[in-house]
Design an enzyme around this catalytic site. Structure first.
Site, short mmCIF file in Angstrom:
data_model
loop_
_atom_site.label_atom_id
_atom_site.label_comp_id
_atom_site.label_asym_id
_atom_site.label_seq_id
_atom_site.Cartn_x
_atom_site.Cartn_y
_atom_site.Cartn_z
N ARG A 147 0.86 -1.19 0.00
CA ARG A 147 0.00 0.00 0.00
C ARG A 147 0.89 1.23 0.00
O ARG A 147 1.76 1.37 0.87
CB ARG A 147 -0.90 0.01 1.24
CG ARG A 147 -1.92 1.13 1.22
CD ARG A 147 -2.69 1.25 2.53
NE ARG A 147 -1.95 2.03 3.51
CZ ARG A 147 -2.48 2.52 4.65
NH1 ARG A 147 -3.75 2.26 4.94
NH2 ARG A 147 -1.75 3.21 5.50
N TYR A 159 -0.81 11.17 5.49
CA TYR A 159 -1.92 10.68 6.30
C TYR A 159 -1.85 9.17 6.47
O TYR A 159 -1.06 8.48 5.85
CB TYR A 159 -3.25 11.12 5.71
CG TYR A 159 -3.54 10.56 4.34
CD1 TYR A 159 -3.15 11.25 3.20
CD2 TYR A 159 -4.20 9.36 4.18
CE1 TYR A 159 -3.41 10.76 1.96
CE2 TYR A 159 -4.48 8.86 2.93
CZ TYR A 159 -4.08 9.56 1.82
OH TYR A 159 -4.34 9.06 0.58
N ASP A 207 -4.93 4.00 -0.30
CA ASP A 207 -6.06 4.27 0.60
C ASP A 207 -6.35 5.77 0.57
O ASP A 207 -5.51 6.57 0.99
CB ASP A 207 -5.67 3.82 2.02
CG ASP A 207 -6.83 3.80 2.98
OD1 ASP A 207 -7.87 4.41 2.67
OD2 ASP A 207 -6.69 3.18 4.06
N HIS A 209 -8.81 7.13 2.22
CA HIS A 209 -9.29 7.46 3.57
C HIS A 209 -10.50 8.38 3.58
O HIS A 209 -10.54 9.37 4.33
CB HIS A 209 -8.14 8.06 4.39
CG HIS A 209 -7.79 7.23 5.58
ND1 HIS A 209 -8.00 7.64 6.86
CD2 HIS A 209 -7.25 6.00 5.67
CE1 HIS A 209 -7.60 6.70 7.70
NE2 HIS A 209 -7.14 5.69 7.00
N GLU A 233 -8.79 2.31 -2.16
CA GLU A 233 -9.55 2.00 -0.93
C GLU A 233 -10.26 3.24 -0.39
O GLU A 233 -9.68 4.33 -0.41
CB GLU A 233 -8.56 1.46 0.11
CG GLU A 233 -9.17 1.22 1.47
CD GLU A 233 -8.13 0.71 2.46
OE1 GLU A 233 -7.05 0.26 2.01
OE2 GLU A 233 -8.39 0.76 3.66
N GLU A 259 -13.77 -0.66 6.11
CA GLU A 259 -13.13 -0.85 7.41
C GLU A 259 -13.90 -0.18 8.54
O GLU A 259 -13.77 -0.60 9.69
CB GLU A 259 -11.67 -0.38 7.40
CG GLU A 259 -11.49 1.12 7.29
CD GLU A 259 -10.03 1.53 7.11
OE1 GLU A 259 -9.34 0.89 6.31
OE2 GLU A 259 -9.61 2.49 7.76
N ARG A 280 -13.89 -4.79 3.29
CA ARG A 280 -12.73 -4.54 4.13
C ARG A 280 -12.99 -4.63 5.62
O ARG A 280 -12.16 -4.17 6.43
CB ARG A 280 -12.20 -3.12 3.84
CG ARG A 280 -11.67 -2.90 2.45
CD ARG A 280 -10.20 -2.51 2.49
NE ARG A 280 -9.47 -3.45 3.31
CZ ARG A 280 -8.50 -3.13 4.16
NH1 ARG A 280 -8.15 -1.86 4.32
NH2 ARG A 280 -7.87 -4.04 4.86
N GLU A 336 -4.66 -7.38 5.00
CA GLU A 336 -3.77 -6.30 5.43
C GLU A 336 -3.01 -6.77 6.67
O GLU A 336 -3.61 -7.34 7.59
CB GLU A 336 -4.60 -5.06 5.77
CG GLU A 336 -3.78 -3.85 6.16
CD GLU A 336 -4.65 -2.63 6.50
OE1 GLU A 336 -5.78 -2.81 6.97
OE2 GLU A 336 -4.19 -1.50 6.28
N TRP A 399 -11.32 12.10 7.75
CA TRP A 399 -9.97 11.55 7.98
C TRP A 399 -9.96 10.09 7.67
O TRP A 399 -10.87 9.37 7.96
CB TRP A 399 -9.51 11.77 9.42
CG TRP A 399 -8.08 11.33 9.52
CD1 TRP A 399 -6.98 12.07 9.13
CD2 TRP A 399 -7.59 10.07 9.95
NE1 TRP A 399 -5.84 11.33 9.29
CE2 TRP A 399 -6.17 10.08 9.79
CE3 TRP A 399 -8.18 8.90 10.43
CZ2 TRP A 399 -5.36 9.01 10.09
CZ3 TRP A 399 -7.38 7.83 10.74
CH2 TRP A 399 -5.98 7.89 10.58
#
Ligand code: EZ4
Ligand code: CO
Length: 399
Positions: A147, A159, A207, A209, A233, A259, A280, A336, A399
């Site tokens: 990643r 980040y 990602d 985010h 992602e 996630e 995820r 992951e 975030w």
């Protein structure tokens, strides 16, 4: 067989972990992970005050019935605190059932569908030289998929990294800064450079985010197509599931989401309309092995594959549960895996192994993880936060 006791262990060997330990009248014990990064004490209270008192006297083999009674019985359904608490009970009961059977958990989930579990690791850097070093370090550790996260020119931070600051008033979240147009301009150049340096074969992930609108995500997915990502992602805050229709209709870059989700309902449109390629969710935040297995079976009908969340804030207990599922389900995608501090490894001795970028759960009965309570007690809880994120004019952003 009966549950006679249960307790919650909070420990911070590098970061906070919440572990539930269930004890039975036959001496067999089970462990479950209930860690919720930045909100740990809420789950400790949920378990200690509202769940642990209900467990003694119940049959640990009745996993589904216990799950349903905690989910339906609370009346107030879903949400990360509730689902992390239920997950810990579910996983601890699977641990007990598999120990009693004398089998590693994956055998109770249908047995191995593969020999080992492919993982991806995290690389990040403020600029390209730092990023390349980070990718090389991961390759040296054996990772075979990476990643890639990178600084955006003009912004202070990369980040995806945890940060708490100590102030006179106590610990507070770090404030990060964000500029979406600068990010959208810079990221394709970063992937171009990474492909030139590391070649076409290395699976690369990214990602976002939750920081983009559907239209911005559609553009980014298109712009990244030449670099053949394994996935993009969390491109948008996907509680707006319908928003993914727009992203999907514009790009062939594979999409991974989930996630922060904690029930199948968060995925209904995404899976039913085939708007994503990978689910995820973590065992720890989705109510445990039982509901995650159901999600995976639903996703499998649409050729959607698994990609269980596995950062350092999932404890080795939650990680072990993930690896057993990964080995067993047919529609496994990737796992992951960020590894742990030495202190964490010492608190949670485990049978699972990491070799050549692949995990295996090991052959110990149950999850194959134990908890060294003395060592755990030597690492008391430390208040910690995830960062918050502001645009350059001060507006709070995702975030
Ligand atoms: O930022 O787990 O894909 N992994 C991630 C993680 C999350 C943290 C939040 O606690 O996005 O690194
Ligand atoms: Co993520």
């Amino acid at each position: 067989m009966k549950i006679v006791d249960a307790k919650v262990v909070l420990t911070s060997p590098g970061r906070n972990f919440v572990t539930l330990k269930i004890e039975t009248d036959e001496g067999v014990t089970g462990l479950g992970d209930a860690t919720l990064n930045g909100r740990e004490l809420a789950v400790v209270s949920y378990l200690t005050d509202h769940v642990v008192p209900l467990l003694p006297g119940t049959d640990p083999h009745r996993i589904e019935d216990t799950w349903q009674s905690l989910y339906r019985g609370a009346y107030w359904r879903r949400g990360p605190v509730t689902m992390a608490a239920i997950a810990a009970v579910d996983v601890a009961l699977w641990d007990i059932k598999a120990k009693v059977a004398g089998l590693p958990l994956y055998q109770l989930l249908g047995g191995a569908s593969r020999e080992r579990v492919r993982t991806y690791g995290h690389a990040s850097g403020r600029d390209l030289p730092e990023l390349f070093d980070s990718i090389r370090a991961r390759l040296d550790q054996g990772y075979q998929a990476i990643r890639v996260q990178t600084g955006v020119p003009g912004l202070k931070r990369v980040y995806g990294v945890r940060h708490t600051v100590d102030t006179a008033a106590g610990p507070r979240p770090v404030v990060e800064d964000w500029d979406t147009p600068a990010y959208l301009r810079s990221l394709p150049k970063v992937f171009d450079a990474v492909r030139q340096e590391f070649g076409p074969d290395l699976p690369l992930l990214h990602d976002a985010h939750h920081r983009l609108t559907p239209m911005q995500a559609a553009r980014l997915g298109k712009d990244l197509e030449p670099y053949d990502l394994f996935w993009l992602e969390d491109c948008t805050p996907a509680e707006n599931q319908e928003g993914l229709r727009l992203v999907r209709s514009h790009t062939t870059t594979p999409l991974a989401i989930g996630e922060v989700f904690n029930t199948v309902y968060d995925y209904k449109t995404l899976i039913g309309e085939q708007l994503i390629d990978y689910v995820r969710s973590a065992v720890t935040h989705f109510g445990g092995v039982s509901p995650l297995r159901k999600l995976f079976d639903y996703a499998a009908q649409y050729q959607i594959r698994t990609a269980i969340h596995g950062p350092e804030d999932i404890s080795p207990v939650g990680m072990a549960a993930a690896i057993h599922l990964d080995l067993a389900v047919h529609n496994f995608g990737i796992q992951e895996y960020a590894g742990y501090t030495e202190a964490t490894e010492a608190v949670f001795p485990h049978a699972y192994t990491f070799t050549d970028g692949h995990l295996h759960p090991g052959e110990e009965p149950g999850l194959g993880v134990s908890l060294d309570e003395e060592r755990a007690a030597a690492h008391p809880y430390e208040a910690a936060y995830l960062p918050i994120n502001r645009l350059q004019d001060g507006t709070i952003h995702d975030w």
